[in-house]
Design a protein around this motif. Structure first.
Motif, PDB file in Angstrom:
ATOM      1  N   ALA A 117     -23.143 -16.660  -6.579  1.00 43.66           N
ATOM      2  CA  ALA A 117     -22.402 -15.547  -7.183  1.00 43.66           C
ATOM      3  C   ALA A 117     -21.158 -15.216  -6.369  1.00 43.66           C
ATOM      4  N   VAL A 118     -21.292 -15.176  -5.044  1.00 38.57           N
ATOM      5  CA  VAL A 118     -20.135 -14.888  -4.193  1.00 38.57           C
ATOM      6  C   VAL A 118     -19.101 -16.002  -4.302  1.00 38.57           C
ATOM      7  N   LEU A 119     -19.558 -17.258  -4.315  1.00 41.43           N
ATOM      8  CA  LEU A 119     -18.623 -18.371  -4.425  1.00 41.43           C
ATOM      9  C   LEU A 119     -17.929 -18.394  -5.780  1.00 41.43           C
ATOM     10  N   ARG A 120     -18.630 -17.974  -6.835  1.00 38.60           N
ATOM     11  CA  ARG A 120     -17.980 -17.903  -8.142  1.00 38.60           C
ATOM     12  C   ARG A 120     -16.822 -16.919  -8.126  1.00 38.60           C
ATOM     13  N   ARG A 121     -16.995 -15.832  -7.394  1.00 41.66           N
ATOM     14  CA  ARG A 121     -15.927 -14.828  -7.330  1.00 41.66           C
ATOM     15  C   ARG A 121     -14.775 -15.310  -6.461  1.00 41.66           C
ATOM     16  N   ARG A 122     -15.086 -16.072  -5.411  1.00 42.95           N
ATOM     17  CA  ARG A 122     -14.058 -16.462  -4.444  1.00 42.95           C
ATOM     18  C   ARG A 122     -13.468 -17.838  -4.713  1.00 42.95           C
ATOM     19  N   VAL A 123     -14.324 -18.829  -4.992  1.00 38.94           N
ATOM     20  CA  VAL A 123     -13.857 -20.203  -5.192  1.00 38.94           C
ATOM     21  C   VAL A 123     -14.569 -20.817  -6.394  1.00 38.94           C
ATOM     22  N   PRO A 124     -14.190 -20.435  -7.618  1.00 38.39           N
ATOM     23  CA  PRO A 124     -14.911 -20.913  -8.797  1.00 38.39           C
ATOM     24  C   PRO A 124     -14.911 -22.416  -8.948  1.00 38.39           C
ATOM     25  N   GLU A 125     -13.878 -23.111  -8.448  1.00 35.77           N
ATOM     26  CA  GLU A 125     -13.826 -24.562  -8.620  1.00 35.77           C
ATOM     27  C   GLU A 125     -14.810 -25.285  -7.726  1.00 35.77           C
ATOM     28  N   ALA A 126     -15.457 -24.577  -6.795  1.00 37.95           N
ATOM     29  CA  ALA A 126     -16.359 -25.231  -5.856  1.00 37.95           C
ATOM     30  C   ALA A 126     -17.796 -25.273  -6.351  1.00 37.95           C
ATOM     31  N   LEU A 127     -18.063 -24.843  -7.588  1.00 36.54           N
ATOM     32  CA  LEU A 127     -19.435 -24.752  -8.036  1.00 36.54           C
ATOM     33  C   LEU A 127     -19.849 -25.975  -8.854  1.00 36.54           C
ATOM     34  N   ASP A 128     -20.762 -25.773  -9.816  1.00 38.88           N
ATOM     35  CA  ASP A 128     -21.492 -26.889 -10.393  1.00 38.88           C
ATOM     36  C   ASP A 128     -20.931 -27.433 -11.699  1.00 38.88           C
ATOM     37  N   SER A 129     -19.854 -26.902 -12.230  1.00 39.41           N
ATOM     38  CA  SER A 129     -19.346 -27.372 -13.511  1.00 39.41           C
ATOM     39  C   SER A 129     -18.771 -28.775 -13.392  1.00 39.41           C
ATOM     40  N   ALA A 130     -19.201 -29.658 -14.301  1.00 37.33           N
ATOM     41  CA  ALA A 130     -18.652 -31.013 -14.320  1.00 37.33           C
ATOM     42  C   ALA A 130     -17.212 -30.974 -14.799  1.00 37.33           C
ATOM     43  N   VAL A 131     -16.414 -31.934 -14.351  1.00 34.55           N
ATOM     44  CA  VAL A 131     -15.011 -32.011 -14.745  1.00 34.55           C
ATOM     45  C   VAL A 131     -14.703 -33.444 -15.143  1.00 34.55           C
ATOM     46  N   GLU A 132     -13.838 -33.602 -16.138  1.00 33.58           N
ATOM     47  CA  GLU A 132     -13.492 -34.938 -16.621  1.00 33.58           C
ATOM     48  C   GLU A 132     -11.985 -35.022 -16.819  1.00 33.58           C
ATOM     49  N   VAL A 133     -11.395 -36.088 -16.287  1.00 34.19           N
ATOM     50  CA  VAL A 133      -9.963 -36.333 -16.415  1.00 34.19           C
ATOM     51  C   VAL A 133      -9.765 -37.823 -16.687  1.00 34.19           C
ATOM     52  N   GLY A 134      -9.063 -38.142 -17.774  1.00 31.44           N
ATOM     53  CA  GLY A 134      -8.767 -39.543 -18.068  1.00 31.44           C
ATOM     54  C   GLY A 134     -10.001 -40.416 -18.177  1.00 31.44           C
ATOM     55  N   GLY A 135     -11.103 -39.837 -18.647  1.00 31.97           N
ATOM     56  CA  GLY A 135     -12.341 -40.592 -18.770  1.00 31.97           C
ATOM     57  C   GLY A 135     -13.164 -40.640 -17.490  1.00 31.97           C
ATOM     58  N   LEU A 136     -12.578 -40.205 -16.382  1.00 33.56           N
ATOM     59  CA  LEU A 136     -13.291 -40.150 -15.108  1.00 33.56           C
ATOM     60  C   LEU A 136     -14.051 -38.827 -15.051  1.00 33.56           C
ATOM     61  N   ARG A 137     -15.359 -38.904 -14.804  1.00 33.75           N
ATOM     62  CA  ARG A 137     -16.203 -37.713 -14.829  1.00 33.75           C
ATOM     63  C   ARG A 137     -16.844 -37.492 -13.459  1.00 33.75           C
ATOM     64  N   LEU A 138     -16.765 -36.251 -12.986  1.00 31.86           N
ATOM     65  CA  LEU A 138     -17.375 -35.867 -11.712  1.00 31.86           C
ATOM     66  C   LEU A 138     -18.292 -34.688 -11.954  1.00 31.86           C
ATOM     67  N   ASP A 139     -19.542 -34.817 -11.505  1.00 32.75           N
ATOM     68  CA  ASP A 139     -20.531 -33.754 -11.686  1.00 32.75           C
ATOM     69  C   ASP A 139     -21.007 -33.286 -10.310  1.00 32.75           C
ATOM     70  N   PRO A 140     -20.548 -32.103  -9.848  1.00 35.48           N
ATOM     71  CA  PRO A 140     -20.949 -31.618  -8.520  1.00 35.48           C
ATOM     72  C   PRO A 140     -22.446 -31.374  -8.384  1.00 35.48           C
ATOM     73  N   SER A 141     -23.115 -31.003  -9.482  1.00 38.04           N
ATOM     74  CA  SER A 141     -24.536 -30.671  -9.384  1.00 38.04           C
ATOM     75  C   SER A 141     -25.389 -31.891  -9.091  1.00 38.04           C
ATOM     76  N   THR A 142     -24.966 -33.071  -9.589  1.00 37.10           N
ATOM     77  CA  THR A 142     -25.711 -34.308  -9.339  1.00 37.10           C
ATOM     78  C   THR A 142     -24.991 -35.227  -8.359  1.00 37.10           C
ATOM     79  N   ARG A 143     -23.746 -34.837  -7.984  1.00 39.23           N
ATOM     80  CA  ARG A 143     -22.914 -35.637  -7.082  1.00 39.23           C
ATOM     81  C   ARG A 143     -22.671 -37.040  -7.637  1.00 39.23           C
ATOM     82  N   ARG A 144     -22.504 -37.132  -8.949  1.00 39.12           N
ATOM     83  CA  ARG A 144     -22.224 -38.420  -9.593  1.00 39.12           C
ATOM     84  C   ARG A 144     -20.775 -38.465 -10.052  1.00 39.12           C
ATOM     85  N   VAL A 145     -20.167 -39.626  -9.865  1.00 36.84           N
ATOM     86  CA  VAL A 145     -18.823 -39.901 -10.375  1.00 36.84           C
ATOM     87  C   VAL A 145     -18.936 -41.171 -11.203  1.00 36.84           C
ATOM     88  N   SER A 146     -18.406 -41.134 -12.422  1.00 44.60           N
ATOM     89  CA  SER A 146     -18.541 -42.296 -13.294  1.00 44.60           C
ATOM     90  C   SER A 146     -17.377 -42.384 -14.267  1.00 44.60           C
TER      91      SER A 146
END
Length: 233
Positions: A117-146
């Motif tokens: 909760a504190v990190l969401r308020r301070r550094v929202p990009e550091a949490l668990d939401s997966a992100v995808e750019v140009g077909g490259l996908r990174l998932d912080p919760s599972t630490r997978r990049v594919s």
């Protein structure tokens, strides 16, 4: 991977917290007193501090006040974790600059929830939401990049570097900015270290044909572009 500094003089409690945080995907540094905590913060600015009130020598409350009074650490997220449960103590801890206050004994799940909760308020990009750019996908919760079914193997630093670049695509970041945001304001790392890890990141992305997504902008730094080579037929 967010980093947490645990300032706790009872070793059994510190180790219990560290085990659970590491299991939840956090990097953990331990400090037994205010001097060790200050040395750790001087070396690498963590994403969050879990701070005991009753420490040998200087108290956690005094340490929190010191950090809030300094430019480099005034925004440092702090959660007080202490046996002092009186309302007056909670008020004093929060007034000293703590973002949250949790009393012992505590639930591990509640502790993790409060950290997130504190990190969401301070550094929202550091949490668990997966992100995808140009077909490259990174998932912080599972630490997978594919990409296109190809799993990529990245070291911890390359993972953090890619995560930051993917959450800020098409923006040019200087080496100094990357050091601050990815390495946690480490005062001893030279800027050329960034070049080494960018090279390693590109090598890790090569099997998925997306190494060229990490662009060098001459005289400025690096950026991640959405342009990527099409997979071979």
């Amino acid at each position: 991977m967010p980093s947490v500094l645990v300032v706790e003089d009872e070793s059994a409690i510190a180790e219990l917290i560290a085990i659970n945080l590491r299991h939840a995907g956090f990097e953990v540094t331990l400090a037994e007193n205010a001097d060790q905590a200050q040395m750790a913060v001087d070396a690498v600015l963590p994403d969050l501090v879990l701070l005991d009130w009753m420490l040998p020598g200087q108290s956690g409350v005094a340490l929190a006040r010191r950090w809030r009074g300094e430019v480099r650490t005034k925004e440092l997220p702090i959660i007080m974790l202490t046996a002092r449960a009186d309302e007056s103590d909670k008020v004093a801890g929060l007034d000293a600059g703590a973002d949250d206050y949790l009393t012992k004994p505590f639930s591990t799940q509640e502790l993790l929830a409060r950290i997130r909760a504190v990190l969401r308020r301070r550094v929202p990009e550091a949490l668990d939401s997966a992100v995808e750019v140009g077909g490259l996908r990174l998932d912080p919760s599972t630490r997978r990049v594919s990409r296109d079914g190809t799993d990529l193997k990245l070291g911890p630093t390359e993972f953090r570097l890619l995560h930051f670049l993917m959450t800020h695509p098409e923006r040019v970041h200087s080496r100094a900015q990357l050091l601050d945001r990815v390495w946690g304001d480490h005062v001893f790392i030279e800027e050329r270290t960034v070049d080494v890890h960018v090279k390693r990141l590109r090598e890790a992305l090569t099997p998925a044909r997306c190494a060229q997504m990490i662009e060098t902008v001459r005289g400025a730094g690096y950026r991640l572009t959405q342009q990527v080579a099409a997979p071979s037929a």
